[in-house]
Design a protein around this motif. Structure first.
Motif, PDB file in Angstrom:
ATOM      1  N   SER A 486      -2.400   4.696  -9.928  1.00  0.00           N
ATOM      2  CA  SER A 486      -2.745   3.463  -9.211  1.00  0.00           C
ATOM      3  C   SER A 486      -2.654   3.674  -7.702  1.00  0.00           C
ATOM      4  CB  SER A 486      -1.796   2.338  -9.627  1.00  0.00           C
ATOM      5  OG  SER A 486      -2.049   1.163  -8.856  1.00  0.00           O
ATOM      6  N   GLY A 487      -3.548   3.003  -6.983  1.00  0.00           N
ATOM      7  CA  GLY A 487      -3.547   3.056  -5.533  1.00  0.00           C
ATOM      8  C   GLY A 487      -2.834   1.885  -4.895  1.00  0.00           C
ATOM      9  N   THR A 488      -2.218   1.046  -5.722  1.00  0.00           N
ATOM     10  CA  THR A 488      -1.446  -0.080  -5.193  1.00  0.00           C
ATOM     11  C   THR A 488      -0.020  -0.016  -5.757  1.00  0.00           C
ATOM     12  OG1 THR A 488      -2.100  -1.552  -6.999  1.00  0.00           O
ATOM     13  CG2 THR A 488      -3.472  -1.554  -5.004  1.00  0.00           C
ATOM     14  N   ALA A 489       0.902  -0.683  -5.091  1.00  0.00           N
ATOM     15  CA  ALA A 489       2.300  -0.729  -5.524  1.00  0.00           C
ATOM     16  C   ALA A 489       2.886  -2.066  -5.100  1.00  0.00           C
ATOM     17  CB  ALA A 489       3.082   0.429  -4.909  1.00  0.00           C
ATOM     18  N   TYR A 490       4.099  -2.334  -5.566  1.00  0.00           N
ATOM     19  CA  TYR A 490       4.807  -3.556  -5.176  1.00  0.00           C
ATOM     20  C   TYR A 490       6.078  -3.150  -4.426  1.00  0.00           C
ATOM     21  CZ  TYR A 490       1.643  -6.330  -7.987  1.00  0.00           C
ATOM     22  OH  TYR A 490       0.513  -6.939  -8.478  1.00  0.00           O
ATOM     23  N   ALA A 491       6.048  -3.375  -3.101  1.00  0.00           N
ATOM     24  CA  ALA A 491       7.184  -3.043  -2.247  1.00  0.00           C
ATOM     25  C   ALA A 491       7.960  -4.305  -1.943  1.00  0.00           C
ATOM     26  CB  ALA A 491       6.719  -2.380  -0.957  1.00  0.00           C
ATOM     27  N   ASN A 492       9.188  -4.366  -2.444  1.00  0.00           N
ATOM     28  CA  ASN A 492      10.045  -5.539  -2.231  1.00  0.00           C
ATOM     29  C   ASN A 492       9.335  -6.830  -2.635  1.00  0.00           C
ATOM     30  OD1 ASN A 492      12.143  -3.875  -1.071  1.00  0.00           O
ATOM     31  ND2 ASN A 492      10.876  -3.768   0.781  1.00  0.00           N
ATOM     32  N   GLY A 493       8.598  -6.729  -3.755  1.00  0.00           N
ATOM     33  CA  GLY A 493       7.943  -7.903  -4.315  1.00  0.00           C
ATOM     34  C   GLY A 493       6.556  -8.186  -3.789  1.00  0.00           C
ATOM     35  N   LYS A 494       6.092  -7.442  -2.803  1.00  0.00           N
ATOM     36  CA  LYS A 494       4.775  -7.684  -2.228  1.00  0.00           C
ATOM     37  C   LYS A 494       3.829  -6.523  -2.555  1.00  0.00           C
ATOM     38  CE  LYS A 494       6.506 -10.412   1.684  1.00  0.00           C
ATOM     39  NZ  LYS A 494       6.545 -10.549   3.168  1.00  0.00           N
ATOM     40  N   GLU A 495       2.598  -6.856  -2.879  1.00  0.00           N
ATOM     41  CA  GLU A 495       1.620  -5.819  -3.201  1.00  0.00           C
ATOM     42  C   GLU A 495       1.169  -5.113  -1.931  1.00  0.00           C
ATOM     43  OE1 GLU A 495      -2.669  -5.254  -5.509  1.00  0.00           O
ATOM     44  OE2 GLU A 495      -1.731  -7.235  -5.387  1.00  0.00           O
ATOM     45  N   ILE A 496       1.123  -3.775  -2.012  1.00  0.00           N
ATOM     46  CA  ILE A 496       0.683  -2.976  -0.864  1.00  0.00           C
ATOM     47  C   ILE A 496      -0.326  -1.941  -1.336  1.00  0.00           C
ATOM     48  CG2 ILE A 496       2.881  -3.217   0.384  1.00  0.00           C
ATOM     49  CD1 ILE A 496       3.490  -0.299  -0.463  1.00  0.00           C
ATOM     50  N   ALA A 497      -1.171  -1.492  -0.403  1.00  0.00           N
ATOM     51  CA  ALA A 497      -2.117  -0.420  -0.696  1.00  0.00           C
ATOM     52  C   ALA A 497      -1.464   0.916  -0.361  1.00  0.00           C
ATOM     53  CB  ALA A 497      -3.396  -0.610   0.104  1.00  0.00           C
ATOM     54  N   LEU A 498      -1.560   1.866  -1.280  1.00  0.00           N
ATOM     55  CA  LEU A 498      -0.980   3.197  -1.066  1.00  0.00           C
ATOM     56  C   LEU A 498      -1.965   4.091  -0.334  1.00  0.00           C
ATOM     57  CD1 LEU A 498       0.665   3.783  -4.577  1.00  0.00           C
ATOM     58  CD2 LEU A 498       1.763   2.964  -2.482  1.00  0.00           C
ATOM     59  N   ASP A 499      -1.422   5.034   0.442  1.00  0.00           N
ATOM     60  CA  ASP A 499      -2.282   5.983   1.154  1.00  0.00           C
ATOM     61  C   ASP A 499      -3.013   6.894   0.172  1.00  0.00           C
ATOM     62  OD1 ASP A 499      -1.352   4.950   3.545  1.00  0.00           O
ATOM     63  OD2 ASP A 499       0.301   6.383   3.691  1.00  0.00           O
ATOM     64  N   GLN A 500      -2.366   7.189  -0.967  1.00  0.00           N
ATOM     65  CA  GLN A 500      -2.978   7.961  -2.043  1.00  0.00           C
ATOM     66  C   GLN A 500      -2.431   7.443  -3.367  1.00  0.00           C
ATOM     67  OE1 GLN A 500      -5.348  10.242  -2.041  1.00  0.00           O
ATOM     68  NE2 GLN A 500      -5.538  10.516   0.189  1.00  0.00           N
ATOM     69  N   PRO A 501      -3.209   7.506  -4.439  1.00  0.00           N
ATOM     70  CA  PRO A 501      -2.712   7.043  -5.745  1.00  0.00           C
ATOM     71  C   PRO A 501      -1.561   7.909  -6.257  1.00  0.00           C
ATOM     72  CG  PRO A 501      -5.109   7.242  -5.742  1.00  0.00           C
ATOM     73  CD  PRO A 501      -4.636   7.902  -4.487  1.00  0.00           C
ATOM     74  N   VAL A 502      -0.714   7.308  -7.068  1.00  0.00           N
ATOM     75  CA  VAL A 502       0.371   8.052  -7.707  1.00  0.00           C
ATOM     76  C   VAL A 502      -0.257   9.079  -8.659  1.00  0.00           C
ATOM     77  CG1 VAL A 502       2.379   7.865  -9.222  1.00  0.00           C
ATOM     78  CG2 VAL A 502       1.900   6.073  -7.534  1.00  0.00           C
ATOM     79  N   ALA A 503       0.235  10.333  -8.638  1.00  0.00           N
ATOM     80  CA  ALA A 503      -0.396  11.410  -9.409  1.00  0.00           C
ATOM     81  C   ALA A 503       0.603  12.077 -10.345  1.00  0.00           C
ATOM     82  CB  ALA A 503      -0.997  12.444  -8.462  1.00  0.00           C
ATOM     83  N   LEU A 504       0.139  12.416 -11.540  1.00  0.00           N
ATOM     84  CA  LEU A 504       0.950  13.152 -12.501  1.00  0.00           C
ATOM     85  C   LEU A 504       0.532  14.617 -12.451  1.00  0.00           C
ATOM     86  CD1 LEU A 504       3.111  12.869 -14.745  1.00  0.00           C
ATOM     87  CD2 LEU A 504       1.217  12.728 -16.377  1.00  0.00           C
ATOM     88  N   LYS A 505       1.462  15.493 -12.096  1.00  0.00           N
ATOM     89  CA  LYS A 505       1.174  16.916 -11.971  1.00  0.00           C
ATOM     90  C   LYS A 505       2.131  17.685 -12.887  1.00  0.00           C
ATOM     91  CE  LYS A 505      -1.777  16.504  -8.463  1.00  0.00           C
ATOM     92  NZ  LYS A 505      -3.196  16.914  -8.541  1.00  0.00           N
ATOM     93  N   GLU A 506       1.564  18.221 -13.992  1.00  0.00           N
ATOM     94  CA  GLU A 506       2.357  19.011 -14.930  1.00  0.00           C
ATOM     95  C   GLU A 506       3.631  18.270 -15.334  1.00  0.00           C
ATOM     96  OE1 GLU A 506       2.991  22.948 -13.491  1.00  0.00           O
ATOM     97  OE2 GLU A 506       0.871  23.283 -13.021  1.00  0.00           O
ATOM     98  N   GLU A 507       3.466  17.015 -15.709  1.00  0.00           N
ATOM     99  CA  GLU A 507       4.544  16.155 -16.200  1.00  0.00           C
ATOM    100  C   GLU A 507       5.493  15.693 -15.097  1.00  0.00           C
ATOM    101  OE1 GLU A 507       6.533  17.982 -19.461  1.00  0.00           O
ATOM    102  OE2 GLU A 507       4.709  18.157 -20.684  1.00  0.00           O
ATOM    103  N   TYR A 508       5.130  15.920 -13.856  1.00  0.00           N
ATOM    104  CA  TYR A 508       5.952  15.443 -12.734  1.00  0.00           C
ATOM    105  C   TYR A 508       5.156  14.406 -11.951  1.00  0.00           C
ATOM    106  CZ  TYR A 508       9.076  19.277 -13.774  1.00  0.00           C
ATOM    107  OH  TYR A 508       9.948  20.110 -14.412  1.00  0.00           O
ATOM    108  N   LEU A 509       5.779  13.244 -11.744  1.00  0.00           N
ATOM    109  CA  LEU A 509       5.100  12.153 -11.065  1.00  0.00           C
ATOM    110  C   LEU A 509       5.276  12.296  -9.553  1.00  0.00           C
ATOM    111  CD1 LEU A 509       3.498   9.777 -12.260  1.00  0.00           C
ATOM    112  CD2 LEU A 509       5.491   8.339 -11.811  1.00  0.00           C
ATOM    113  N   TYR A 510       4.164  12.391  -8.829  1.00  0.00           N
ATOM    114  CA  TYR A 510       4.177  12.531  -7.366  1.00  0.00           C
ATOM    115  C   TYR A 510       3.750  11.220  -6.722  1.00  0.00           C
ATOM    116  CZ  TYR A 510       5.207  17.486  -7.174  1.00  0.00           C
ATOM    117  OH  TYR A 510       5.839  18.693  -7.235  1.00  0.00           O
ATOM    118  N   VAL A 511       4.491  10.836  -5.653  1.00  0.00           N
ATOM    119  CA  VAL A 511       4.244   9.557  -4.993  1.00  0.00           C
ATOM    120  C   VAL A 511       4.001   9.786  -3.504  1.00  0.00           C
ATOM    121  CG1 VAL A 511       5.620   8.271  -6.661  1.00  0.00           C
ATOM    122  CG2 VAL A 511       6.721   9.195  -4.613  1.00  0.00           C
TER     123      VAL A 511
END
Length: 538
Positions: A486-511
Motif C-alpha cells: 500500500s502507498g498509504t498509511a495511518y500515522a497517529n490516526g490520520k491517513e498519509i501518503a507514503l513516499d513509496q509503497p510498503v514492500a515485501l522482500k524475501e519475507e522481510y517487510l520494508y517500509v
C-alpha cells in the motif's frame, strides 16, 4: 549504533602521556625523582583531595556534516565538566571512599562513593539508594566462566592463572620491580626545573621540592626513542626483571602462545616449547630474546613515526600540543601534590569542530600511611548496576527534578534508541535477510520494519488478515499502521501518503523510513562517509 568521529591513534597518545607524566626520573639536584615516583606505590593509606576538568576549544567556522554535528553536540555537553573530589579516604589499597560533586552545565551533582574488594557503590544526592556494582560477583562469574569452556582447550587452567595474576597485581609490591626498572630508564626532558619552598596542603604549610616538566609535540618521539634504547642497552636489568616474573609469565606464555607457536613450528600443542620453558635458564633466554626483538621493532616504528609528518600519532598530537606536569615531594621523597595540564591540539579536521582538548587534574594528600577509616556505603539494598540493561531503569531510581536525571536524559540522551542501516547499491548485493541492510527506491530509503522496531524499542503488531503492521512508541501515542503493497498509511490516526509503497522482500517487510520516522518522532541523518542512514528516537 551511531558511529562517532574517528579519533585515530589516541591509544598511542595515552602511552606517550603516561611516559611524559613519569619523565624526569633521573636525579635533579638533590631530589631523586626515581625514588619519589616509586614511593607513590608504597602508599597504603592516606587522606586527600583532587580535581579533574575537561574542556574543548570549539571551531565555530568548521563546516560539519549532520553526523559530525551530532558528535559535536555531545562534546558541547561535556565541555567544562569538572569532577571535584573534596574528601578522599584510602583505608587500604583496596578500600577507598570519596565525597565530592560533579559539575556540569546544568549545575552540581553532589555524590558519595566507596569501593571495597566486594563492591563499588555510588550514591548521588537525591537518589533513594546507592548504585552498586557487585565486584565479587563479577570475579566469581569470571571464575565460573572457565568451567564452562572446553577443558581440552586448557580454558579452566588459563582462567585460574589470570585470576591469580589479577590478585597479585593488587599488591603494590608485585609490580614494584617492573616500575622501578621502567622508571629508571626514562630520560629527562629538556625542559625540566627544580625549586623548593613552602606549599599549602590541607591548610598546613609544608616544605616541598617542586619539579616542573614541560613536553611539547616535538619532544615526545625523541624521548620515547631514548627510553626504548635505554631499555635495550641494559641486558642484565632486563633479565633480572624477567626472572622475577618468570613463574607468572611461563604458564601464561605456554598456555596462550605455546599452542599457537608450537603448531606453527609443527609441534603438537606446543609440547616442545613447554618442555623448554620448564628449564628456567633456557626459558629466561627465550623471553629475553623475544622482548629484545619487540623493543627493536618498537624502536624502528618510533623512528618511522618521527620521520612521517602524516602519521596517526603526529595527526592526533598536532604541532601545538603540550603537557605540563608539576610534582611536589617532601623531604622523605613522598609525593604529596601533583598538577597535570594537558592540551591536545590535533591536526585540523581530525576531531571535526574541535580545535583543542584541554585536561587538567590536581591532587594532594596527607596522613600518608597513617590509620585512615573510609566511609563505606552500605550496598546490601542498593540498586544493582549489573541489572540495569535498560537506561530507563537507572532514571527510575533518580528524582526527575534532580540535575543528574536531567543531565543524563536531556543532555547525554542515555535513553536514546539508535539504528543504522547500510544502503545496498547494486541489485546483486541485496541481502534482505540482514537487519542492517536497506535500499533506495528512487530517493526513498526503505528499511526492514522488524529491525527498525527492535533497535528503536518499538512495539510491533502484525495483522495477518489485513497484512498490516502497527509500530508504536511505548508509553506514547505515536504510532503508524502500514499495509503490504500500500502507498498509504495511518500515522497517529490520520491517513498519509507514503513516499513509496510498503514492500515485501524475501519475507522481510520494508517500509519508507522518512514517513515512519516523522510519524513516531524519530530523527533521520544520512551519513555520506559510511553510505548509511542513521535513526534516533528520544
Amino acid at each position: 549504533m551511531r558511529r562517532r568521529s574517528k579519533l585515530k591513534g589516541y591509544a598511542l597518545v595515552l602511552l606517550c602521556v603516561m611516559m611524559a607524566i613519569m619523565a624526569g626520573c633521573q636525579a635533579v639536584g638533590s631530589v631523586d625523582l626515581n625514588k619519589a615516583l616509586l614511593s607513590s606505590m608504597e602508599i597504603t593509606s592516606m587522606e586527600g583531595s583532587g580535581e579533574v576538568e575537561i574542556s574543548f576549544e570549539l571551531d565555530d567556522t568548521a563546516v560539519l556534516t549532520e553526523t559530525e554535528k551530532e558528535s559535536l553536540a555531545l562534546i558541547e555537553v561535556l565541555n567544562h565538566t569538572k569532577l571535584h573530589m573534596e574528601q578522599i579516604k584510602q583505608e587500604s589499597p583496596q578500600v577507598l571512599s570519596v565525597k565530592g560533586n560533579l559539575e556540569v552545565g546544568r549545575g552540581k551533582i553532589p555524590f558519595q562513593a566507596s569501593i571495597t574488594p566486594d563492591s563499588l557503590a555510588v550514591w548521588p544526592e537525591g537518589a533513594d539508594k546507592p548504585f552498586v556494582l557487585d565486584i565479587a560477583g563479577l570475579s566469581a562469574g569470571l571464575s565460573g566462566l572457565g568451567g564452562e569452556l572446553p577443558v581440552e582447550a586448557g580454558a579452566t587452567d588459563q582462567t585460574q592463572l589470570l585470576l591469580s595474576l589479577q590478585e597479585q597485581v593488587k599488591d603494590p609490591e608485585f609490580l614494584k620491580p617492573l616500575f622501578a626498572y621502567l622508571i629508571g630508564k626514562l630520560p629527562n626532558p629538556d625542559k625540566l626545573s627544580l625549586e623548593s619552598g613552602s606549599e599549602t596542603i590541607n591548610g598546613q604549610s609544608v616544605y616541598l621540592h617542586h619539579v616542573n616538566v614541560e613536553l611539547k609535540t616535538k619532544d615526545i618521539i625523541p624521548l620515547l626513542r631514548s627510553f626504548v634504547l635505554n631499555l635495550m642497552k641494559d641486558d642484565q636489568a632486563l633479565k633480572s626483571v624477567i626472572a622475577q616474573y618468570y613463574d607468572v609469565l611461563s604458564p601464561l606464555f605456554s598456555g596462550f602462545v605455546g599452542e599457537i607457536l608450537g603448531e606453527a613450528l609443527g609441534f603438537t600443542e606446543g609440547e616442545a616449547l613447554n618442555s623448554v620453558l620448564e628449564d628456567k635458564e633456557a626459558g629466561l633466554e627465550i623471553f629475553h630474546t623475544e622482548f629484545k626483538q619487540v623493543l627493536a621493532i618498537l624502536l624502528v616504528m618510533l623512528n618511522g613515526v618521527g620521520q612521517d609528518s602524516e602519521s596517526e600519532l603526529q595527526n592526533v598530537l598536532g604541532k601545538d600540543s603540550v603537557l605540563k606536569v608539576d610534582l611536589y615531594a617532601d623531604s622523605g621523597m613522598k609525593l604529596r601534590k601533583s598538577v597535570l595540564d594537558l592540551t591536545l591540539a590535533p591536526t585540523d579536521g581530525l576531531v571535526p569542530g574541535v580545535r583543542s582538548i584541554h585536561i587538567k587534574s590536581s591532587s594532594e594528600n596527607w596522613n600518608v600511611n597513617e590509620p585512615v577509616t573510609a566511609d563505606i556505603i552500605p550496598s546490601e539494598d542498593g540498586f544493582p548496576l549489573e541489572d540495569a540493561s535498560d537506561p530507563e531503569q537507572l532514571l527510575q531510581a533518580l528524582p526527575p527534578q534532580s540535575v543528574l536525571y536531567q543531565w543524563l536524559k536531556d543532555d547525554l540522551h542515555i535513553t536514546r534508541k539508535e539504528a543504522s542501516f547500510f544502503m545496498m547499491t547494486e541489485p546483486e548485493d541485496f541481502e534482505y535477510g540482514y537487519g542492517w541492510a536497506a535500499y533506495l527506491e528512487g530517493e526513498t530509503a526503505m528499511v526492514p520494519a522488524r529491525s527498525l522496531a527492535d533497535d528503536l524499542g518499538l512495539e510491533l503488531l502484525w495483522n495477518e488478515q489485513e497484512q498490516a503492521i502497527t509500530l508504536t512508541v511505548p508509553g506514547k501515542k505515536n504510532s503508524i499502521v502500514l499495509t503490504k503493497d500500500s502507498g498509504t498509511a495511518y500515522a497517529n490516526g490520520k491517513e498519509i501518503a507514503l513516499d513509496q509503497p510498503v514492500a515485501l522482500k524475501e519475507e522481510y517487510l520494508y517500509v519508507p523510513l522518512r514517513n515512519v520516522a516523522d510519524a513516531i518522532g524519530a530523527k533521520v541523518v544520512w551519513d555520506e562517509e559510511y553510505g548509511s542512514v542513521d535513526v534516533s528516537l528520544d
